[in-house]
Design a protein around this motif. Structure first.
Motif, PDB file in Angstrom:
ATOM      1  N   ASN A 193       0.930  -1.249   0.176  1.00 52.95           N
ATOM      2  CA  ASN A 193      -0.170  -0.033   0.081  1.00 52.95           C
ATOM      3  C   ASN A 193       0.863   1.340   0.174  1.00 52.95           C
ATOM      4  O   ASN A 193       0.392   2.387  -0.061  1.00 52.95           O
ATOM      5  CB  ASN A 193      -1.158  -0.013   1.221  1.00 52.95           C
TER       6      ASN A 193
ATOM      7  N   CYS B 253       2.629   4.539  -1.050  1.00 56.22           N
ATOM      8  CA  CYS B 253       2.844   5.379  -2.168  1.00 56.22           C
ATOM      9  C   CYS B 253       4.166   5.949  -2.454  1.00 56.22           C
ATOM     10  O   CYS B 253       4.663   6.505  -3.438  1.00 56.22           O
ATOM     11  CB  CYS B 253       1.738   6.400  -2.180  1.00 56.22           C
ATOM     12  N   ASN B 254       4.692   6.162  -1.173  1.00 58.62           N
ATOM     13  CA  ASN B 254       6.120   6.889  -1.275  1.00 58.62           C
ATOM     14  C   ASN B 254       7.023   6.056  -0.518  1.00 58.62           C
ATOM     15  O   ASN B 254       6.850   5.591   0.907  1.00 58.62           O
ATOM     16  CB  ASN B 254       5.816   8.208  -0.705  1.00 58.62           C
TER      17      ASN B 254
END
Length: 201
Positions: free
Chosen positions: A106, A108-109
């Motif tokens: 999960n 994103c960064n």
């Protein structure tokens, strides 16, 4: 429960979930996706922190607060009922600056991310108490009784500004809200709590 709770708060923030006052609880597997860089050995705990706010005459100003010394902040309420109080209040027990790494499917960064977190003890509005200009009375609040909901974590960006509380001396002090004795949740030298406070306006 300190580490699981702060991981739940940080994980919610990393996932972009809107804060509604109830910390979401994640599984241990999900919490493992949040890595504290250097295993919390380099967490910075500032002695003071600033809150920028806009004054009533539309000017910029700042509140300088010292965590653990009775500093109280206010934020907009997340309750939607017509009778809900417009603000939430919390006593700031600590401030943390943490570098975290979000891993897992999960994420994103994948780069290290800097996060600021306030550790707070929540207040609740005194039930059945009427306040306002028409009644000629200040809002009245008291600490949430000892429970998982009594303490939590807060994103500093949600804080509107500091607020001044006046003990309701007529209601006396009590140890029903938290076990009697010295505590990080109390001011130095205190062994119990004021039963309630007035919010100075």
């Amino acid at each position: 429960n300190f580490i699981p709770k702060i991981k739940d708060h940080i994980f919610s923030h990393l996932l972009g979930l809107e804060y509604d006052g109830d910390e979401r609880e994640f599984t241990d597997v999900e919490r493992n996706d949040v890595h504290f860089i250097n295993n919390l050995n380099r967490v910075f705990q500032p002695k003071r922190f600033q809150i920028n706010y806009t004054t009533y005459d539309v000017r910029r100003d700042q509140d300088m607060l010292k965590p653990g010394n009775g500093s109280t902040v206010m934020m907009l309420s997340r309750e939607s009922s017509a009778s809900a109080h417009p603000f939430w209040y919390a006593r700031v027990l600590g401030a943390f600056c943490i570098n975290v790494l979000h891993v897992g499917p999960n994420a994103c960064n994948h780069s290290p991310q800097y996060m600021e977190v306030l550790w707070v003890r929540w207040f609740g509005v005194v039930p059945q108490y009427r306040w306002g200009f028409q009644e000629g009375r200040l809002p009245k609040i008291g600490f949430v009784p000892d429970s998982p909901a009594a303490f939590g974590f807060l994103d500093p960006s949600l804080v509107i500004r500091a607020c001044h509380l006046i003990p309701a001396f007529a209601d006396h002090r009590t140890n029903d809200l938290l076990r009697q004795g010295p505590s990080t949740a109390r001011l130095p030298g205190e062994v119990d709590d004021w039963a309630s406070f007035y919010v100075n306006m």
